[in-house]
Motif scaffolding. Structure first.
Motif, PDB file in Angstrom:
ATOM      1  N   PHE A  99       5.621   7.514  11.991  1.00 45.93           N
ATOM      2  CA  PHE A  99       5.020   6.560  11.049  1.00 45.93           C
ATOM      3  C   PHE A  99       5.176   7.062   9.615  1.00 45.93           C
ATOM      4  O   PHE A  99       5.520   6.291   8.711  1.00 45.93           O
ATOM      5  CB  PHE A  99       3.536   6.370  11.365  1.00 45.93           C
ATOM      6  CG  PHE A  99       3.236   5.168  12.213  1.00 45.93           C
ATOM      7  CD1 PHE A  99       2.593   4.064  11.688  1.00 45.93           C
ATOM      8  CD2 PHE A  99       3.598   5.143  13.553  1.00 45.93           C
ATOM      9  CE1 PHE A  99       2.309   2.951  12.460  1.00 45.93           C
ATOM     10  CE2 PHE A  99       3.312   4.042  14.343  1.00 45.93           C
ATOM     11  CZ  PHE A  99       2.671   2.936  13.802  1.00 45.93           C
ATOM     12  N   PHE A 100       4.920   8.339   9.410  1.00 47.29           N
ATOM     13  CA  PHE A 100       4.994   8.902   8.061  1.00 47.29           C
ATOM     14  C   PHE A 100       6.417   8.819   7.518  1.00 47.29           C
ATOM     15  O   PHE A 100       6.650   8.368   6.393  1.00 47.29           O
ATOM     16  CB  PHE A 100       4.520  10.355   8.061  1.00 47.29           C
ATOM     17  CG  PHE A 100       4.631  11.019   6.721  1.00 47.29           C
ATOM     18  CD1 PHE A 100       3.713  10.757   5.715  1.00 47.29           C
ATOM     19  CD2 PHE A 100       5.671  11.914   6.462  1.00 47.29           C
ATOM     20  CE1 PHE A 100       3.822  11.367   4.466  1.00 47.29           C
ATOM     21  CE2 PHE A 100       5.789  12.522   5.221  1.00 47.29           C
ATOM     22  CZ  PHE A 100       4.860  12.245   4.224  1.00 47.29           C
TER      23      PHE A 100
ATOM     24  N   THR B 166      11.218   4.804   4.132  1.00 47.20           N
ATOM     25  CA  THR B 166      12.498   4.100   3.985  1.00 47.20           C
ATOM     26  C   THR B 166      12.603   2.784   4.749  1.00 47.20           C
ATOM     27  O   THR B 166      13.419   1.935   4.381  1.00 47.20           O
ATOM     28  CB  THR B 166      13.663   4.997   4.463  1.00 47.20           C
ATOM     29  OG1 THR B 166      13.475   5.314   5.849  1.00 47.20           O
ATOM     30  CG2 THR B 166      13.712   6.297   3.661  1.00 47.20           C
ATOM     31  N   MET B 167      11.820   2.582   5.801  1.00 47.75           N
ATOM     32  CA  MET B 167      12.006   1.422   6.668  1.00 47.75           C
ATOM     33  C   MET B 167      11.248   0.190   6.180  1.00 47.75           C
ATOM     34  O   MET B 167      10.245   0.303   5.468  1.00 47.75           O
ATOM     35  CB  MET B 167      11.577   1.756   8.105  1.00 47.75           C
ATOM     36  CG  MET B 167      12.439   2.798   8.783  1.00 47.75           C
ATOM     37  SD  MET B 167      11.961   3.066  10.517  1.00 47.75           S
ATOM     38  CE  MET B 167      12.542   1.525  11.268  1.00 47.75           C
TER      39      MET B 167
ATOM     40  N   GLU C 270      -4.258   2.190  15.625  1.00 45.70           N
ATOM     41  CA  GLU C 270      -5.096   3.158  14.915  1.00 45.70           C
ATOM     42  C   GLU C 270      -4.451   3.634  13.619  1.00 45.70           C
ATOM     43  O   GLU C 270      -5.152   3.983  12.663  1.00 45.70           O
ATOM     44  CB  GLU C 270      -5.378   4.355  15.816  1.00 45.70           C
ATOM     45  CG  GLU C 270      -6.207   4.026  17.057  1.00 45.70           C
ATOM     46  CD  GLU C 270      -6.295   5.178  18.039  1.00 45.70           C
ATOM     47  OE1 GLU C 270      -5.516   6.157  17.876  1.00 45.70           O
ATOM     48  OE2 GLU C 270      -7.117   5.106  18.972  1.00 45.70           O
ATOM     49  N   LEU C 271      -3.127   3.644  13.563  1.00 42.58           N
ATOM     50  CA  LEU C 271      -2.432   4.189  12.404  1.00 42.58           C
ATOM     51  C   LEU C 271      -2.209   3.166  11.290  1.00 42.58           C
ATOM     52  O   LEU C 271      -1.822   3.542  10.188  1.00 42.58           O
ATOM     53  CB  LEU C 271      -1.077   4.761  12.835  1.00 42.58           C
ATOM     54  CG  LEU C 271      -1.143   6.029  13.702  1.00 42.58           C
ATOM     55  CD1 LEU C 271       0.242   6.377  14.239  1.00 42.58           C
ATOM     56  CD2 LEU C 271      -1.714   7.194  12.916  1.00 42.58           C
ATOM     57  N   CYS C 272      -2.445   1.897  11.571  1.00 41.74           N
ATOM     58  CA  CYS C 272      -2.216   0.863  10.550  1.00 41.74           C
ATOM     59  C   CYS C 272      -3.398   0.767   9.590  1.00 41.74           C
ATOM     60  O   CYS C 272      -4.558   0.846  10.002  1.00 41.74           O
ATOM     61  CB  CYS C 272      -1.977  -0.490  11.205  1.00 41.74           C
ATOM     62  SG  CYS C 272      -0.388  -0.603  12.063  1.00 41.74           S
TER      63      CYS C 272
ATOM     64  N   PHE D  92       5.805  -2.239   6.456  1.00 41.65           N
ATOM     65  CA  PHE D  92       5.383  -1.439   5.305  1.00 41.65           C
ATOM     66  C   PHE D  92       5.460  -2.287   4.043  1.00 41.65           C
ATOM     67  O   PHE D  92       6.481  -2.937   3.785  1.00 41.65           O
ATOM     68  CB  PHE D  92       6.282  -0.205   5.157  1.00 41.65           C
ATOM     69  CG  PHE D  92       6.267   0.691   6.366  1.00 41.65           C
ATOM     70  CD1 PHE D  92       5.156   1.466   6.657  1.00 41.65           C
ATOM     71  CD2 PHE D  92       7.356   0.742   7.219  1.00 41.65           C
ATOM     72  CE1 PHE D  92       5.130   2.281   7.772  1.00 41.65           C
ATOM     73  CE2 PHE D  92       7.345   1.561   8.340  1.00 41.65           C
ATOM     74  CZ  PHE D  92       6.223   2.331   8.618  1.00 41.65           C
ATOM     75  N   ARG D  93       4.378  -2.287   3.277  1.00 43.13           N
ATOM     76  CA  ARG D  93       4.353  -3.043   2.028  1.00 43.13           C
ATOM     77  C   ARG D  93       3.783  -2.165   0.917  1.00 43.13           C
ATOM     78  O   ARG D  93       2.858  -1.380   1.147  1.00 43.13           O
ATOM     79  CB  ARG D  93       3.502  -4.311   2.173  1.00 43.13           C
ATOM     80  CG  ARG D  93       4.049  -5.312   3.189  1.00 43.13           C
ATOM     81  CD  ARG D  93       3.362  -6.653   3.072  1.00 43.13           C
ATOM     82  NE  ARG D  93       3.918  -7.626   4.017  1.00 43.13           N
ATOM     83  CZ  ARG D  93       3.339  -8.005   5.140  1.00 43.13           C
ATOM     84  NH1 ARG D  93       2.144  -7.519   5.455  1.00 43.13           N
ATOM     85  NH2 ARG D  93       3.905  -8.873   5.936  1.00 43.13           N
ATOM     86  N   GLN D  94       4.332  -2.357  -0.273  1.00 46.51           N
ATOM     87  CA  GLN D  94       3.825  -1.603  -1.423  1.00 46.51           C
ATOM     88  C   GLN D  94       2.721  -2.407  -2.098  1.00 46.51           C
ATOM     89  O   GLN D  94       2.938  -3.524  -2.562  1.00 46.51           O
ATOM     90  CB  GLN D  94       4.955  -1.304  -2.407  1.00 46.51           C
ATOM     91  CG  GLN D  94       4.550  -0.277  -3.466  1.00 46.51           C
ATOM     92  CD  GLN D  94       5.738   0.223  -4.259  1.00 46.51           C
ATOM     93  OE1 GLN D  94       6.319  -0.520  -5.045  1.00 46.51           O
ATOM     94  NE2 GLN D  94       6.104   1.479  -4.067  1.00 46.51           N
ATOM     95  N   ILE D  95       1.526  -1.837  -2.134  1.00 44.88           N
ATOM     96  CA  ILE D  95       0.371  -2.482  -2.741  1.00 44.88           C
ATOM     97  C   ILE D  95      -0.166  -1.566  -3.841  1.00 44.88           C
ATOM     98  O   ILE D  95      -0.597  -0.439  -3.578  1.00 44.88           O
ATOM     99  CB  ILE D  95      -0.743  -2.741  -1.701  1.00 44.88           C
ATOM    100  CG1 ILE D  95      -0.205  -3.505  -0.491  1.00 44.88           C
ATOM    101  CG2 ILE D  95      -1.907  -3.480  -2.352  1.00 44.88           C
ATOM    102  CD1 ILE D  95       0.266  -4.893  -0.773  1.00 44.88           C
TER     103      ILE D  95
END
Length: 291
Positions: free
Chosen positions: A54-55, A60-61, A76-78, A96-99
């Motif tokens: 996940f990390f 990159t994904m 649990e990781l979201c 993955f989103r940039q916020i």
């Protein structure tokens, strides 16, 4: 892990041991159809490497799908989950989103919607009672979808009774008007549940499910058999249900619809579902379309 050292694609499916998956076939076909130059790959990730993956993936994904046995850990990781993922406590689609300058992990579950769409295509009826074979992440998504649609009784059969009971209890708290019963994956209990169940949903891989084929002794007329497990050919439990007269919903159809919903989450555009179906027909034939 060797897979972790490779340059990651834009999209993927992760699981363990991930010996069989058609997700790259359908997702790459849909991407190509729309001229999107992303790659979608299958990446085996052992349970003790999920957090690390996940990390790295977040750097990159665009996102990835999640299959057994990682759907509960993915939840649990979201950082944020959609309403349906929160209901079933399992995630099969990660984006993955940039916020505000930070990468946030969004989790979704398309297993349930995929099951319901496949049922609407084939069965076209409301389900009053259902029996689930298995208590993993796919079962959680399917159970949540049926309960939300109004199914009044669900049986959850699992080799480890406590796992079935834990899953049943999590849904009892959310769906207080429905009856959710945990049973062991034993002949007598399965046969009792089959007296009532209008729908049987297999969530056990074919190798394990094959040992259950003698359980389907009841006539299947006016009943539905649905299989989350899939392969290039129908499995033994699937064939037994078909012979018994069940209305059949293949795992391939569920895969297509849950994959189509995931594709739209990944890309933000409508999925070319026919391109997914055509790619699968080219790979395995059309037997699953003739259910």
């Amino acid at each position: 892990m060797q897979e972790m050292e490779k340059v990651l694609p834009e999209l993927a499916v992760i699981g363990w041991p991930l010996q069989k998956t058609f997700s790259p076939i359908i997702q790459n076909a849909a991407l190509k159809s729309l001229g999107i130059t992303w790659r979608y790959e299958a990446i085996p990730v052992p349970p003790d490497e999920v957090d690390k993956f996940f990390f790295k993936a977040s750097k990159t994904m665009k996102g990835f799908n999640v299959t057994m046995p990682h759907k509960y850990r993915a939840y649990e990781l979201c950082d944020k989950k959609d309403d349906f993922a929160n209901i079933c406590g399992a995630v099969n689609t990660v984006v993955f989103r940039q916020i505000e300058g930070k990468i946030k992990i969004f989790g979704y579950n398309t297993d349930g919607p995929g099951l319901m769409r496949a049922l609407r295509e084939r069965a076209k009826k409301t389900i009053g009672s259902a029996l689930f074979l298995g208590a993993g992440g796919a079962a959680a998504g399917g159970i949540a979808a049926l309960l939300a649609s109004g199914t009044s009784r669900i049986y959850i059969a699992n080799r480890t009774l406590k796992k079935a009971e834990d899953l049943a209890e999590s849904f009892r708290r959310k769906f207080k008007t429905s009856e959710i019963v945990a049973i062991e994956l034993k002949r007598e209990q399965i046969l009792e549940a089959l007296k009532e169940a209008e729908l049987v949903v297999n969530c056990i891989p074919d190798e394990g499910a094959a040992s259950l084929e003698d359980f389907l002794v009841e006539a299947g007329k006016d009943r539905i058999f649905c299989d989350f497990s899939y392969g290039e050919k129908p499995g033994r439990l699937y064939l037994r249900a078909e012979k018994a007269g069940y209305t059949m919903v293949s795992g391939i159809e569920i895969l297509v619809w849950q994959g189509a919903y995931a594709f739209e989450i990944f890309t933000g555009v409508e999925c070319p579902v026919e391109s997914m179906k055509n790619a699968l027909v080219e790979k395995i034939g059309s037997w699953w379309l003739a259910c």
